[in-house]
Design a protein around this motif. Structure first.
Motif: not given
Length: 360
Positions: A247-261
């Motif tokens: 079992k996991s609570t990790l997200p599917r995909i996240e993208i992080h940038g200089t001004e937001g996520s």
């Protein structure tokens, strides 16, 4: 109208029939074939198709594109048969189970001036295209990093035929990695180099589906793969695909940038909420979709058919599938060698779908 034939009428085939029905103005499935003739006939009866042999399907001059829905171990072999018959091919992922065979498929296609398309096409859904629009518009500034996680305990407990998941051509990376890596290429572009580590929890598993309950499933592939990636645009990424996670609570995909996520929905689906975080907002906010939400498997085929007609590159391309396959195989190659592995088959981001349009 582009006529379609299907080779392989197993579990995924009905999803293609449902998805392609959305594009009945441009594509039509006319025939099907399967090594199991009874299964092909049953499928044909259900969808008002002609059930014929593989040889007859390939010899049918009225069929323009053949969808290859066979098992991964014969993807390349069947795709080469289709191309040598003078037809375009669209196949389920992966493009092949090794790089040599995948490259041969692409070389034959180029030599014969034919198209190769390959699943997944889920990145063309409302979720993937909404996230793509945000990145293209600069909503998170310059992308810096990406995280992707496919955490499960594998298909052995529920799948009626789980055996191929645990032999060459299977495993969590080749099975589910295409969804996650294709989504990342759509969002960030090509992958430059990778490194990886792998593990395996069990050498044998037990089938749980009622039809085969208790049967032994030998495991000969790595079932937990962790990879690091550097993208052509300078961003770095982490991916984990696992059949060894309860079992996991990790997200599917996240993208992080200089001004937001951006939080990207499940890349195995066409829909799902896209969330945007910016410091000035102070919390995650749901971003409204501007693309169709009724798409299913088959948009990649319809897009390929349309692009063949107008002479544009299609989006769920063989070139992208080759790039993704090389990347997936490179994680295990890196794990064995302890070295970074450069990805040699380059690819550019496919064109985004225009808002409110299916394809162009």
């Amino acid at each position: 109208m582009t006529n379609i034939g299907i080779i392989g009428t197993g579990a995924i085939a009905p999803a293609y029939m449902t998805g392609l029905a959305v594009f009945s103005d441009r594509v039509k499935v006319v025939a099907c074939a399967d090594i199991n003739l009874d299964r092909a006939q049953s499928f044909a009866n259900q969808y008002s198709l002609q059930a014929i042999t593989v040889d007859d399907l390939l010899a049918n001059d009225a069929i323009d594109i053949v969808i290859n829905l066979t098992i991964p171990a014969v993807h390349a072999e069947v795709s080469l048969q289709i191309l040598n018959a003078g037809k375009h091919v669209y196949l389920e992922k992966p493009l092949a189970i090794n790089l040599h065979d995948a490259q041969e498929v692409m070389q034959v296609a180029h030599r014969k001036n034919l198209r190769v398309g390959c699943a997944p096409d889920t990145f063309l859904g409302a979720g993937g295209q909404t996230a793509r629009r945000l990145i293209d518009e600069g909503a998170i500034g310059r992308p810096v990093s990406a995280n992707a996680f496919m955490m499960s305990h594998g298909p052995d407990s529920w799948h009626p035929n789980p055996f191929f998941y645990f032999v060459a051509g299977g495993g969590p990376m080749l099975d589910m990695g295409p969804y996650y890596l294709t989504a990342l290429v759509n969002l960030l572009g090509g992958i430059k180099q990778v490194t990886g580590m792998t593990n395996r929890a069990y050498d044998n598993r037990t089938a749980g589906h009622e039809a085969i309950a208790g049967q032994n499933i030998p495991v000969s592939v790595e079932t937990h793969v962790t990879g690091l990636m550097q993208f052509d645009n300078g961003a770095v990424g982490t991916i984990i695909t696992s059949f060894d996670t309860w079992k996991s609570t990790l997200p599917r995909i996240e993208i992080h940038g200089t001004e937001g996520s951006i939080s990207v929905p499940d890349p195995n689906r066409f829909d799902g909420d896209v969330l945007l975080y910016k410091p000035q907002l102070g919390e995650w906010q749901t971003v409204q979709h501007q693309h169709r939400s009724d798409l299913q498997r088959g948009i990649g085929v319809a897009d390929m058919a349309t692009c063949i007609e107008v002479g544009n590159p299609h989006r769920a391309s063989g070139e992208m599938a080759l790039h993704v396959l090389e990347t997936m195989l490179a994680f295990e190659k890196s794990a064995k060698s302890g070295q970074f592995v450069e990805i040699k088959n380059t690819v550019s981001r496919p064109d985004a779908l225009p808002a409110n349009l299916v394809t162009s």
